[in-house]
Design a protein around this motif. Sequence first.
Motif, PDB file in Angstrom:
ATOM      1  N   ASP A 123       7.997  11.734   0.910  1.00  9.87           N
ATOM      2  CA  ASP A 123       6.710  12.331   0.555  1.00  9.87           C
ATOM      3  C   ASP A 123       5.742  12.315   1.727  1.00  9.87           C
ATOM      4  O   ASP A 123       5.022  13.282   1.979  1.00  9.87           O
ATOM      5  CB  ASP A 123       6.099  11.613  -0.650  1.00  9.87           C
ATOM      6  N   ILE A 124       5.754  11.201   2.483  1.00 11.23           N
ATOM      7  CA  ILE A 124       4.842  11.086   3.622  1.00 11.23           C
ATOM      8  C   ILE A 124       5.250  12.042   4.731  1.00 11.23           C
ATOM      9  O   ILE A 124       4.405  12.692   5.363  1.00 11.23           O
ATOM     10  CB  ILE A 124       4.805   9.639   4.151  1.00 11.23           C
ATOM     11  N   ASP A 125       6.536  12.148   4.976  1.00  8.36           N
ATOM     12  CA  ASP A 125       7.016  13.046   6.027  1.00  8.36           C
ATOM     13  C   ASP A 125       6.587  14.488   5.748  1.00  8.36           C
ATOM     14  O   ASP A 125       6.070  15.180   6.638  1.00  8.36           O
ATOM     15  CB  ASP A 125       8.539  12.952   6.135  1.00  8.36           C
ATOM     16  N   SER A 126       6.756  14.940   4.509  1.00  6.73           N
ATOM     17  CA  SER A 126       6.411  16.328   4.185  1.00  6.73           C
ATOM     18  C   SER A 126       4.900  16.552   4.228  1.00  6.73           C
ATOM     19  O   SER A 126       4.431  17.583   4.726  1.00  6.73           O
ATOM     20  CB  SER A 126       6.959  16.700   2.804  1.00  6.73           C
ATOM     21  N   ARG A 127       4.123  15.572   3.749  1.00 11.72           N
ATOM     22  CA  ARG A 127       2.670  15.730   3.762  1.00 11.72           C
ATOM     23  C   ARG A 127       2.125  15.675   5.184  1.00 11.72           C
ATOM     24  O   ARG A 127       1.186  16.391   5.533  1.00 11.72           O
ATOM     25  CB  ARG A 127       2.016  14.649   2.901  1.00 11.72           C
ATOM     26  N   LEU A 130       4.619   9.960  14.470  1.00 13.03           N
ATOM     27  CA  LEU A 130       5.703   9.339  13.703  1.00 13.03           C
ATOM     28  C   LEU A 130       6.544  10.362  12.948  1.00 13.03           C
ATOM     29  O   LEU A 130       7.584  10.010  12.386  1.00 13.03           O
ATOM     30  CB  LEU A 130       5.122   8.336  12.700  1.00 13.03           C
ATOM     31  N   ALA A 131       6.111  11.619  12.940  1.00 13.20           N
ATOM     32  CA  ALA A 131       6.784  12.632  12.127  1.00 13.20           C
ATOM     33  C   ALA A 131       8.225  12.873  12.555  1.00 13.20           C
ATOM     34  O   ALA A 131       9.045  13.301  11.745  1.00 13.20           O
ATOM     35  CB  ALA A 131       6.003  13.937  12.158  1.00 13.20           C
ATOM     36  N   SER A 132       8.541  12.607  13.808  1.00 14.42           N
ATOM     37  CA  SER A 132       9.899  12.874  14.301  1.00 14.42           C
ATOM     38  C   SER A 132      10.768  11.625  14.374  1.00 14.42           C
ATOM     39  O   SER A 132      11.888  11.684  14.880  1.00 14.42           O
ATOM     40  CB  SER A 132       9.822  13.509  15.693  1.00 14.42           C
ATOM     41  N   CYS A 133      10.275  10.503  13.841  1.00 18.51           N
ATOM     42  CA  CYS A 133      11.017   9.246  14.005  1.00 18.51           C
ATOM     43  C   CYS A 133      12.137   9.071  12.998  1.00 18.51           C
ATOM     44  O   CYS A 133      13.021   8.226  13.182  1.00 18.51           O
ATOM     45  CB  CYS A 133      10.067   8.053  13.943  1.00 18.51           C
ATOM     46  N   GLY A 134      12.117   9.842  11.918  1.00 15.37           N
ATOM     47  CA  GLY A 134      13.173   9.739  10.914  1.00 15.37           C
ATOM     48  C   GLY A 134      13.073   8.511  10.031  1.00 15.37           C
ATOM     49  O   GLY A 134      14.016   8.198   9.291  1.00 15.37           O
ATOM     50  N   LYS A 135      11.947   7.813  10.048  1.00 11.51           N
ATOM     51  CA  LYS A 135      11.805   6.575   9.270  1.00 11.51           C
ATOM     52  C   LYS A 135      10.732   6.652   8.196  1.00 11.51           C
ATOM     53  O   LYS A 135      10.473   5.656   7.518  1.00 11.51           O
ATOM     54  CB  LYS A 135      11.491   5.408  10.213  1.00 11.51           C
ATOM     55  N   LEU A 136      10.121   7.805   8.036  1.00 16.76           N
ATOM     56  CA  LEU A 136       9.070   7.931   7.033  1.00 16.76           C
ATOM     57  C   LEU A 136       9.663   8.246   5.666  1.00 16.76           C
ATOM     58  O   LEU A 136      10.721   8.875   5.554  1.00 16.76           O
ATOM     59  CB  LEU A 136       8.098   9.048   7.422  1.00 16.76           C
ATOM     60  N   GLY A 137       8.946   7.824   4.618  1.00 18.37           N
ATOM     61  CA  GLY A 137       9.332   8.227   3.279  1.00 18.37           C
ATOM     62  C   GLY A 137       9.258   9.736   3.146  1.00 18.37           C
ATOM     63  O   GLY A 137       8.473  10.401   3.838  1.00 18.37           O
ATOM     64  N   MET A 197       0.836  -1.197   0.000  1.00 19.80           N
ATOM     65  CA  MET A 197       0.000   0.000   0.000  1.00 19.80           C
ATOM     66  C   MET A 197       0.868   1.242   0.000  1.00 19.80           C
ATOM     67  O   MET A 197       2.077   1.173   0.267  1.00 19.80           O
ATOM     68  CB  MET A 197      -0.903   0.008   1.244  1.00 19.80           C
ATOM     69  N   HIS A 198       0.278   2.379  -0.310  1.00 18.02           N
ATOM     70  CA  HIS A 198       0.971   3.647  -0.122  1.00 18.02           C
ATOM     71  C   HIS A 198       1.169   3.847   1.384  1.00 18.02           C
ATOM     72  O   HIS A 198       0.236   3.653   2.168  1.00 18.02           O
ATOM     73  CB  HIS A 198       0.161   4.804  -0.697  1.00 18.02           C
ATOM     74  N   GLU A 199       2.355   4.213   1.771  1.00 14.43           N
ATOM     75  CA  GLU A 199       2.727   4.278   3.182  1.00 14.43           C
ATOM     76  C   GLU A 199       1.696   5.042   4.012  1.00 14.43           C
ATOM     77  O   GLU A 199       1.272   6.150   3.650  1.00 14.43           O
ATOM     78  CB  GLU A 199       4.095   4.951   3.312  1.00 14.43           C
ATOM     79  N   LEU A 200       1.289   4.429   5.126  1.00 16.85           N
ATOM     80  CA  LEU A 200       0.331   4.990   6.086  1.00 16.85           C
ATOM     81  C   LEU A 200      -1.018   5.319   5.449  1.00 16.85           C
ATOM     82  O   LEU A 200      -1.817   6.060   6.026  1.00 16.85           O
ATOM     83  CB  LEU A 200       0.894   6.245   6.774  1.00 16.85           C
TER      84      LEU A 200
END
Length: 382
Positions: free
Chosen positions: A259-263, A250-257, A70-73
């Motif tokens: 695109d997902i982190d910025s969105r 999860l935004a501060s975990c440093g493990k998001l893609g 799936m698309h992440e998250l």
Amino acid sequence: MSAFLKKFDLGAHDRADAPTIAIKDSIDIAGYPTTAASRALADAPPAPRHAEVVQRLLDAGWRITGKTNMHELAFGMTGINDFCGTPQNPQDARRIPGGSSSGSASAVGLKLVDAALGTDTGGSIRGPAACCGVIGLKPTFGRVSRDGVAPNLTTLDCVGPFARDMNTITDVMLAIDPSFQADKARRDASKTRVGILGVDADEDIARAVAEAIRRAGFDSRSMQLELMTGAFAAGLTVINAETWRAFGHLASCGKLGTDIDSRLRAAANTTADELSAAEQVRRTFTNEVDRALDACDVLVLPTMPALPITIESARAGTSVIGMSSLIRPFNLSGHPALTIPVPIEHSTLKAGLQIVGRKGEDEAVCAVAAHIEAALAGRSPN
């Protein structure tokens, strides 16, 4: 690239002919982690029990063959995933499979399974289904249980099926929704009154939808929903607020893609006033759709305004937000909506034709889709 995150065989071991189904990785299966295809959740503990829809499928004799990518998250429309891989679009491997239920649509389109479950918050079943040339149903909001489905708090998200034919869609609904009535879903829908919505879409797609309705022989009339654009924007506001509430930690975990982190960080900026205004649009648009459905039995429109772009274009930054302009509004309103593939003249690709029904009348939507399916196949619907 595989549509599956993990393959296994669960249930119906005593039946060699048991129908097969795959489950999106935002839905709990006991003994397996629900990771939402994210590195940030890769170490999640195994789910202690099945989601209610999973248990119902097993009780009905379905064989679960794995969890789908799936698309992440579940927070994106392309289906591109650099952590778990990007599922193949069965219609054209160069094009995006759509998101967020990319793996479920891909697995069905590639004939790896008979059916799959996905979730639809802003078009995440109907978008991938249209991209991949299969059928996808978003039920009436609240009709199918979300117990054991992430995120656990939502006013938009629905669990629903993918399949290659309407008979299988009905079979899945009979398993996951105890109130679903097969006789209504398989009734003669030839006398249905159809409202064809005027929307902005590529001419070849609009013609494909109109031709399918003509071949089905429905009594049809042209209609408009004035608040479609406003409902689309309001839906974005609500999904941003609710996704931040569910996954903002999860935004501060440093493990998001990337695109997902910025969105996700942008979603954090949704204000209370913006959300209040969106809720007002929700009420007004819902009333508008209800009024339109007083004048006809279902509304019909393209699922997406254009064909899916290439993966290369998406990676280069081409915006895909418009993909959901015709589907996201009906998440906001909560009406049942189904996409079925229809042929495009002089193209090997198929477009999505979207059918929207009255709340709670999911069976009527399925009956209309089955009638269109039969008409396009040149056979009697009943």
